[in-house]
Design an enzyme around this catalytic site. Structure first.
Site, PDB file in Angstrom:
ATOM      1  N   ASP A  93       0.877  -1.121   0.147  1.00  0.00           N
ATOM      2  CA  ASP A  93      -0.119   0.006  -0.082  1.00  0.00           C
ATOM      3  C   ASP A  93       0.652   1.238  -0.150  1.00  0.00           C
ATOM      4  O   ASP A  93       1.089   1.993   1.007  1.00  0.00           O
ATOM      5  CB  ASP A  93      -0.933   0.022   0.999  1.00  0.00           C
ATOM      6  CG  ASP A  93      -1.997   1.151   0.997  1.00  0.00           C
ATOM      7  OD1 ASP A  93      -2.059   1.707   0.009  1.00  0.00           O
ATOM      8  OD2 ASP A  93      -2.915   1.027   1.783  1.00  0.00           O
ATOM      9  N   ALA A  94       1.402   1.498  -1.379  1.00  0.00           N
ATOM     10  CA  ALA A  94       2.456   2.614  -1.267  1.00  0.00           C
ATOM     11  C   ALA A  94       1.656   3.999  -2.014  1.00  0.00           C
ATOM     12  O   ALA A  94       2.243   4.818  -1.915  1.00  0.00           O
ATOM     13  CB  ALA A  94       3.665   2.095  -2.059  1.00  0.00           C
ATOM     14  N   LYS A  95       0.616   3.729  -2.503  1.00  0.00           N
ATOM     15  CA  LYS A  95      -0.157   5.063  -3.508  1.00  0.00           C
ATOM     16  C   LYS A  95       0.785   5.544  -4.172  1.00  0.00           C
ATOM     17  O   LYS A  95       0.741   7.029  -4.057  1.00  0.00           O
ATOM     18  CB  LYS A  95      -1.072   5.807  -2.315  1.00  0.00           C
ATOM     19  CG  LYS A  95      -2.066   4.907  -1.271  1.00  0.00           C
ATOM     20  CD  LYS A  95      -2.637   5.908  -0.582  1.00  0.00           C
ATOM     21  CE  LYS A  95      -3.924   5.063   0.120  1.00  0.00           C
ATOM     22  NZ  LYS A  95      -3.182   3.996   1.257  1.00  0.00           N
ATOM     23  N   ARG A  96       1.646   5.179  -4.721  1.00  0.00           N
ATOM     24  CA  ARG A  96       2.457   6.009  -5.667  1.00  0.00           C
ATOM     25  C   ARG A  96       1.916   6.692  -6.777  1.00  0.00           C
ATOM     26  O   ARG A  96       1.041   5.962  -7.527  1.00  0.00           O
ATOM     27  CB  ARG A  96       3.697   5.391  -6.148  1.00  0.00           C
ATOM     28  CG  ARG A  96       4.746   4.543  -4.959  1.00  0.00           C
ATOM     29  CD  ARG A  96       5.240   5.795  -4.194  1.00  0.00           C
ATOM     30  NE  ARG A  96       6.266   5.584  -3.362  1.00  0.00           N
ATOM     31  CZ  ARG A  96       6.085   5.305  -2.028  1.00  0.00           C
ATOM     32  NH1 ARG A  96       5.049   5.724  -1.360  1.00  0.00           N
ATOM     33  NH2 ARG A  96       7.345   4.879  -1.224  1.00  0.00           N
TER      34      ARG A  96
END
Length: 282
Positions: A93-96
């Site tokens: 869950d990095a939401k890049r």
């Protein structure tokens, strides 16, 4: 390695629809009587890996690892490898989200051959869905998945996600663009089997009002906000017109609060998994 969608369908058919989160918030570390250091982070993750080894997919929240710098990233790399070694799919869950060469660098880190690369990663499309192309291409080439933020459960998100463009709310536009990528991939590989999921999923919060229509997405729908954020497991059926087996409820704090005992943590996860088991058929 088979495609992410196929691996996800196989895993959830055997281990259930639940996505468990590893969110090592400092308050949780203290509640587990662990130090708020990289060593405490590692101990927290070791417990989670042992407790969650029988589940389909686990979602480490990258920000809580970043907070410890290089040592935190080392723990994240180890945790990703440990989960995958016991057959658990990992969603980072990095939401890049970025553009051009910077997005390409993020793609290499999270969807290429980097030690950080997991089975799938979350991404933000709010620099334009097209800005995700480098990530989508790298993920496809390495049989990984991408979950694109569409309609999130935070109230602030609605100011952007429910704005209208081209006759649709932005959240629906994101879903439709993700669906197009899945259709193109299926066409390229001549896939048409019922129940086959594409590698591009979307994120739709459990508490959003008026969820976008995901019936034509052709990919999985991650549904955070169940439990501590107010989403009710029993109220998820058919969210956004989802097909049976398409929804992937994500739960973190509601389960993690049962720790630090491995058996208690596993039991809390199993209880939540049982609560959403009906989604495989609804």
């Amino acid at each position: 390695m088979t495609g992410f969608g196929a691996r996800l369908v196989e895993a959830t058919s055997r281990r259930g629809q639940l996505c468990l989160g590893i969110d090592p918030h400092p308050e949780l570390l203290r509640a587990w009587d662990l130090p708020t250091t990289a060593d405490g982070l590692a101990a927290f993750c070791d417990i989670c890996v042992e407790a969650f080894s029988g589940f389909a997919i686990v979602k480490p929240q990258v920000a809580f690892f970043e907070a410890y710098g290089a040592a935190g990233f080392a723990v994240l790399e180890y945790t990703i490898a440990a989960l995958r070694s016991v057959g658990v799919l990992v969603l980072a869950d990095a939401k890049r989200g970025d553009i051009g060469s910077t997005m390409a660098a993020y793609a290499a880190a999270w969807a290429g051959n980097s030690p950080l690369a997991a089975d799938a990663v979350t991404a933000s499309p709010y620099l334009g869905f097209g800005s995700l192309r480098p990530l989508l291409e790298v993920a496809a080439a390495h049989d990984r998945g991408v979950f694109v933020l569409a309609s999130t459960s935070n109230l602030e998100g609605a100011t952007v996600q429910r704005a209208t463009f081209d006759g649709r709310i932005v959240a629906q536009l994101i879903v439709d663009q993700a669906a197009f990528v899945n259709r193109e991939m299926n066409r390229s590989f001549h896939r048409s089997e019922p129940g086959c999921l594409g590698y591009v999923g979307v994120v739709v919060g459990a508490t959003v009002f008026g969820a976008p229509d995901v019936s034509a997405l052709g990919g999985p729908v991650l549904v955070p906000g169940v439990g501590a954020q107010g989403g009710h497991p029993e109220a998820l059926g058919g969210l956004g017109g989802a097909a049976p087996g398409q929804l992937l409820p994500a739960v973190s704090r509601a389960v993690l609060r049962a720790g630090p005992g491995v058996s208690e943590l596993r039991a809390a996860g199993e209880q939540m998994r049982d609560a959403v088991a009906y989604l495989a058929a609804v």
